[in-house]
Design a protein around this motif. Sequence first.
Motif, PDB file in Angstrom:
ATOM      1  N   PRO A   1      75.289 -38.829 117.538  1.00 55.22           N
ATOM      2  CA  PRO A   1      74.421 -37.664 117.727  1.00 55.22           C
ATOM      3  C   PRO A   1      72.958 -38.092 117.611  1.00 55.22           C
ATOM      4  O   PRO A   1      72.585 -38.736 116.635  1.00 55.22           O
ATOM      5  CB  PRO A   1      74.827 -36.729 116.593  1.00 55.22           C
ATOM      6  N   VAL A   2      72.159 -37.763 118.630  1.00 51.70           N
ATOM      7  CA  VAL A   2      70.768 -38.233 118.637  1.00 51.70           C
ATOM      8  C   VAL A   2      69.732 -37.121 118.797  1.00 51.70           C
ATOM      9  O   VAL A   2      68.544 -37.360 118.609  1.00 51.70           O
ATOM     10  CB  VAL A   2      70.547 -39.302 119.733  1.00 51.70           C
ATOM     11  N   ALA A   3      70.162 -35.908 119.125  1.00 48.84           N
ATOM     12  CA  ALA A   3      69.204 -34.809 119.285  1.00 48.84           C
ATOM     13  C   ALA A   3      69.925 -33.484 119.091  1.00 48.84           C
ATOM     14  O   ALA A   3      71.131 -33.383 119.311  1.00 48.84           O
ATOM     15  CB  ALA A   3      68.535 -34.859 120.654  1.00 48.84           C
ATOM     16  N   THR A   4      69.150 -32.489 118.681  1.00 46.77           N
ATOM     17  CA  THR A   4      69.730 -31.197 118.371  1.00 46.77           C
ATOM     18  C   THR A   4      68.735 -30.083 118.673  1.00 46.77           C
ATOM     19  O   THR A   4      67.528 -30.305 118.768  1.00 46.77           O
ATOM     20  CB  THR A   4      70.135 -31.163 116.875  1.00 46.77           C
ATOM     21  N   GLY A   5      69.271 -28.888 118.815  1.00 46.93           N
ATOM     22  CA  GLY A   5      68.432 -27.711 118.989  1.00 46.93           C
ATOM     23  C   GLY A   5      69.317 -26.484 119.130  1.00 46.93           C
ATOM     24  O   GLY A   5      70.467 -26.590 119.569  1.00 46.93           O
ATOM     25  N   GLY A   6      68.777 -25.349 118.736  1.00 51.57           N
ATOM     26  CA  GLY A   6      69.543 -24.122 118.846  1.00 51.57           C
ATOM     27  C   GLY A   6      68.639 -22.915 119.008  1.00 51.57           C
ATOM     28  O   GLY A   6      67.431 -23.009 118.841  1.00 51.57           O
ATOM     29  N   TRP A   7      69.252 -21.807 119.372  1.00 53.28           N
ATOM     30  CA  TRP A   7      68.537 -20.532 119.371  1.00 53.28           C
ATOM     31  C   TRP A   7      69.414 -19.496 118.691  1.00 53.28           C
ATOM     32  O   TRP A   7      70.640 -19.618 118.697  1.00 53.28           O
ATOM     33  CB  TRP A   7      68.132 -20.078 120.778  1.00 53.28           C
ATOM     34  N   ARG A   8      68.763 -18.516 118.079  1.00 60.15           N
ATOM     35  CA  ARG A   8      69.473 -17.402 117.445  1.00 60.15           C
ATOM     36  C   ARG A   8      68.774 -16.097 117.802  1.00 60.15           C
ATOM     37  O   ARG A   8      67.557 -16.052 117.976  1.00 60.15           O
ATOM     38  CB  ARG A   8      69.555 -17.576 115.930  1.00 60.15           C
ATOM     39  N   ARG A   9      69.576 -15.057 117.902  1.00 61.93           N
ATOM     40  CA  ARG A   9      69.083 -13.723 118.249  1.00 61.93           C
ATOM     41  C   ARG A   9      68.175 -13.190 117.133  1.00 61.93           C
ATOM     42  O   ARG A   9      68.476 -13.322 115.950  1.00 61.93           O
ATOM     43  CB  ARG A   9      70.285 -12.810 118.424  1.00 61.93           C
ATOM     44  N   GLN A  10      67.070 -12.584 117.550  1.00 63.54           N
ATOM     45  CA  GLN A  10      66.190 -11.881 116.626  1.00 63.54           C
ATOM     46  C   GLN A  10      65.835 -10.542 117.249  1.00 63.54           C
ATOM     47  O   GLN A  10      65.694 -10.442 118.472  1.00 63.54           O
ATOM     48  CB  GLN A  10      64.899 -12.670 116.368  1.00 63.54           C
ATOM     49  N   ASP A  11      65.703  -9.544 116.414  1.00 64.26           N
ATOM     50  CA  ASP A  11      65.207  -8.249 116.848  1.00 64.26           C
ATOM     51  C   ASP A  11      64.146  -7.799 115.849  1.00 64.26           C
ATOM     52  O   ASP A  11      63.881  -8.485 114.865  1.00 64.26           O
ATOM     53  CB  ASP A  11      66.363  -7.249 116.969  1.00 64.26           C
ATOM     54  N   THR A  12      63.538  -6.666 116.100  1.00 62.00           N
ATOM     55  CA  THR A  12      62.437  -6.191 115.274  1.00 62.00           C
ATOM     56  C   THR A  12      62.803  -6.271 113.792  1.00 62.00           C
ATOM     57  O   THR A  12      63.867  -5.809 113.377  1.00 62.00           O
ATOM     58  CB  THR A  12      62.068  -4.754 115.659  1.00 62.00           C
ATOM     59  N   SER A  13      61.909  -6.903 113.025  1.00 66.18           N
ATOM     60  CA  SER A  13      62.142  -7.073 111.595  1.00 66.18           C
ATOM     61  C   SER A  13      60.821  -7.155 110.852  1.00 66.18           C
ATOM     62  O   SER A  13      59.756  -7.296 111.458  1.00 66.18           O
ATOM     63  CB  SER A  13      62.956  -8.344 111.323  1.00 66.18           C
ATOM     64  N   GLU A  14      60.923  -7.132 109.538  1.00 67.45           N
ATOM     65  CA  GLU A  14      59.733  -7.242 108.697  1.00 67.45           C
ATOM     66  C   GLU A  14      59.111  -8.636 108.785  1.00 67.45           C
ATOM     67  O   GLU A  14      57.981  -8.835 108.355  1.00 67.45           O
ATOM     68  CB  GLU A  14      60.054  -6.876 107.234  1.00 67.45           C
TER      69      GLU A  14
ATOM     70  N   GLY B   1      58.310 -10.013 111.567  1.00 67.82           N
ATOM     71  CA  GLY B   1      57.429 -10.045 112.724  1.00 67.82           C
ATOM     72  C   GLY B   1      58.085 -10.288 114.067  1.00 67.82           C
ATOM     73  O   GLY B   1      57.392 -10.438 115.074  1.00 67.82           O
ATOM     74  N   TYR B   2      59.411 -10.314 114.109  1.00 69.17           N
ATOM     75  CA  TYR B   2      60.106 -10.487 115.391  1.00 69.17           C
ATOM     76  C   TYR B   2      60.145  -9.153 116.127  1.00 69.17           C
ATOM     77  O   TYR B   2      59.946  -8.101 115.535  1.00 69.17           O
ATOM     78  CB  TYR B   2      61.533 -10.988 115.161  1.00 69.17           C
ATOM     79  N   THR B   3      60.418  -9.213 117.447  1.00 69.68           N
ATOM     80  CA  THR B   3      60.547  -7.986 118.225  1.00 69.68           C
ATOM     81  C   THR B   3      61.887  -7.986 118.959  1.00 69.68           C
ATOM     82  O   THR B   3      62.496  -9.034 119.168  1.00 69.68           O
ATOM     83  CB  THR B   3      59.398  -7.835 119.238  1.00 69.68           C
ATOM     84  N   ASP B   4      62.333  -6.792 119.357  1.00 71.41           N
ATOM     85  CA  ASP B   4      63.601  -6.673 120.070  1.00 71.41           C
ATOM     86  C   ASP B   4      63.612  -7.586 121.292  1.00 71.41           C
ATOM     87  O   ASP B   4      62.635  -7.615 122.052  1.00 71.41           O
ATOM     88  CB  ASP B   4      63.841  -5.227 120.504  1.00 71.41           C
ATOM     89  N   GLY B   5      64.700  -8.302 121.463  1.00 67.69           N
ATOM     90  CA  GLY B   5      64.850  -9.184 122.605  1.00 67.69           C
ATOM     91  C   GLY B   5      64.467 -10.628 122.345  1.00 67.69           C
ATOM     92  O   GLY B   5      64.621 -11.475 123.227  1.00 67.69           O
TER      93      GLY B   5
END
Length: 161
Positions: free
Chosen positions: A59-72, A74-78
């Motif tokens: 294994p030589v590289a990594t990355g991910g994404w996770r869902r975020q929506d409006t929260s305290e 500072g994220y927004t829906d979508g």
Amino acid sequence: MQIRPVPYDHPDAVKLNDQVQLEYAERYGDDGDMTPLDAPMFTPPRGLYLLAYDERERPVATGGWRRQDTSEEGYTDGDAELKRMYVVREARGLGLARRILALLEEDAREAGRTRMVLETGTMQPEAVALYLSSGYTPAPAKFGLYREYDTSLCYVKPLHH
């Protein structure tokens, strides 16, 4: 190089996560990124975690994404939040981060997310250069666990369908 999805708690993912935490600690003189993360956050369709393997199955590289929506925080829906982008030192300069980033953006777009967001820091100029050259712009307002820190840099990119 082969890039494939794995669970966030896969042993190879844990190994690279430990390495990136050590690098954060070296660069910032702290304990690394304390953002709470767990495997279900990266399970499709709520997210995706990718590992790149070299020709010897290391294994030589990594990355991910996770869902975020409006929260305290500072994220927004979508929002889709990029996490744990990392390439081991001996595999840097091969374009792996850029390839992983493109795959994560496409997956987040297909999952209906409208904006990719990320937080990096002032001691990660290589990351900043990658994101700026990939169409990211400074966020209008900072978000995430470290949003109050002077060393925190936040970037966004619309994910158009």
